[in-house]
Design an enzyme around this catalytic site. Structure first.
Site, PDB file in Angstrom:
ATOM      1  CB  THR A  19      35.912  48.489  37.832  1.00  0.00           C
ATOM      2  OG1 THR A  19      35.514  47.198  38.272  1.00  0.00           O
ATOM      3  CG2 THR A  19      35.270  48.760  36.490  1.00  0.00           C
TER       4      THR A  19
ATOM      5  CB  THR B 287      32.851  50.023  43.255  1.00  0.00           C
ATOM      6  OG1 THR B 287      32.568  48.865  42.475  1.00  0.00           O
ATOM      7  CG2 THR B 287      33.274  51.169  42.368  1.00  0.00           C
ATOM      8  CG  ASP B 288      33.210  44.460  44.382  1.00  0.00           C
ATOM      9  OD1 ASP B 288      32.361  45.116  43.764  1.00  0.00           O
ATOM     10  OD2 ASP B 288      33.670  43.379  43.959  1.00  0.00           O
TER      11      ASP B 288
ATOM     12  CB  SER C 291      38.202  46.545  46.098  1.00  0.00           C
ATOM     13  OG  SER C 291      36.814  46.504  45.875  1.00  0.00           O
TER      14      SER C 291
HETATM   15  N1  ASP Z   1      35.316  43.851  41.592  1.00  0.00           N
HETATM   16  C1  ASP Z   1      35.686  45.223  41.318  1.00  0.00           C
HETATM   17  C2  ASP Z   1      36.473  45.735  42.510  1.00  0.00           C
HETATM   18  O1  ASP Z   1      35.886  45.963  43.534  1.00  0.00           O
HETATM   19  C3  ASP Z   1      34.490  46.044  41.066  1.00  0.00           C
HETATM   20  C4  ASP Z   1      34.732  47.511  40.832  1.00  0.00           C
HETATM   21  O2  ASP Z   1      35.795  48.061  41.006  1.00  0.00           O
HETATM   22  O3  ASP Z   1      33.745  48.193  40.473  1.00  0.00           O
HETATM   23  O4  ASP Z   1      37.663  45.866  42.420  1.00  0.00           O
END
Ligand code: ASP
Length: 359
Positions: A43, A123-124, A90
């Site tokens: 993100t 963040t995942d 991620s």
């Molecule tokens: N789906 C995204 C990821 O993990 C969520 C994020 O980055 O906050 O790449």
């Protein structure tokens, strides 16, 4: 005459001062720490159709140079350069990319001209990559992982300030020897204990029981605690010659469970199972029968807890008698990483339990 002398003195003073100032400025650039940013997507590099769109955007769409150019303030604190490792959301992270990042981080940190690394990440699975690197990086130099909860195109995007803070943390003496760190939302978390706790809030990373390691105030890191568990330079795991990681799967314990998933894993060729048990790593009778059989096929079984808090310690003696190992306070997904790395070194159950007690 006096006036001419005065003018000459002013000119000489100005020249000397400018040369000194110029020298100071150039030596300052040379003295700034060199920080390499490895970009993986997420993100923090996400792009949405409008500035008010906070979900449903494309993660990993924006390249590293654009992210760097968006935060010119970083140049005041470090000589920053970027490398694009991949551009993924991620949730699609793979063992191959982990090995690639781990090897590249070790290569870069062995260079005396690199003082620290920042990794931009979704963040995942950020906490998983952080813990993997915490176990395989061979250096005391700072490694900081950073993400964002709002896409780069959003109003009040959190990525730019998180990136600036991450670079300042990676450039700081305070971060040396602390293991892999997570810098988000003005907070510093350790790789072992932090987890994503909220689907959308910017304050998502927390170590619910053991707490933050410190804060970043006005861009300056303040540490209050550090992990006593082995990491980075103290770690015995070495990925230098690895092309793949042993497969370890997770089974989620639940009421009404059967052994279908355990049996499927045992038949798949996996080398280990992390059981995310109820409570203190408790196992449903139906799954237990499957796990005992899986172990006879040489799969290593580790009990963890789905509660998210506490340590898995002695529960029913029969699970120790069955030689199921205990995952300490690791989450099931971090226990999976440790077991996979442990299996690159040994199949001895006592040895693997020692690793769970130490890392
Ligand atoms: N789906 C995204 C990821 O993990 C969520 C994020 O980055 O906050 O790449």
């Amino acid at each position: 005459m006096k006036k001419r002398l005065l003018v000459a003195l002013v000119i000489i003073f100005t020249m000397v001062f400018s040369v000194q100032a110029g020298f100071a400025a150039s030596s300052n650039i040379e003295e700034l720490p060199n920080i390499k940013i490895l970009a993986t997507g997420g993100t923090i590099a996400g792009s949405a159709a409008s500035s008010t769109q906070m979900t449903g955007y494309k993660a990993g769409a924006i390249g590293i140079q654009v992210l760097i150019d968006a935060v010119p303030q970083m140049k005041e604190y470090a000589n920053v350069s970027g490398e694009q490792v991949c551009k993924i959301s991620s949730n699609n992270m793979t063992d191959e990319i982990w090995l690639q990042i781990g090897k590249r981080v070790n290569e870069l940190l062995a260079d005396k001209n690199v003082d620290g690394i920042v990794i931009t990440h979704g963040t995942d699975t950020l906490e998983e990559t952080a813990y993997f690197l915490n176990l395989v990086v061979k250096s005391d130099k700072p490694v900081v992982i950073v993400g964002a909860m709002r896409p780069a195109t959003a109003i009040s995007a959190d990525g730019p300030v998180n990136l600036l803070n991450a670079v300042r943390l990676a450039a700081s003496k305070e971060a040396i020897g602390k293991g892999v760190l997570i810098a988000m939302n003005d907070e510093i978390n350790g790789a072992r204990d932090a987890t994503k706790t909220n689907t959308t809030h910017v304050s998502t990373f927390k170590a619910p029981e053991l707490g933050y390691l410190g804060y970043i105030n006005n861009g300056k890191p303040y540490f209050y605690r550090e992990s006593t568990r082995k990491h980075t330079n103290q770690s015995e795991f070495d990925i230098k010659n690895l092309k793949e990681l042993p497969v370890v799967e997770i089974v989620y314990g639940r009421a009404g469970e059967n052994r279908v998933i355990v049996d499927a894993i045992a038949a798949s060729g996996a080398k280990g199972i992390i059981y995310a048990g109820t409570g203190n790593g408790s196992i449903h009778n139906a799954a237990e029968a499957g796990l005992i059989e899986a172990q006879k096929k040489d799969l290593v079984i580790v009990r963890t807890s789905r509660t998210g808090n506490g340590t898995v310690i002695n529960s029913l003696p029969k699970w120790d008698d069955e030689h199921f190992l205990k995952g300490d306070s690791l989450s099931p997904h971090k226990a999976r990483i440790l077991l996979s790395l442990a299996l690159t070194k040994t199949n001895d159950l006592n040895e693997i339990q020692r690793m769970f007690n130490e890392y």
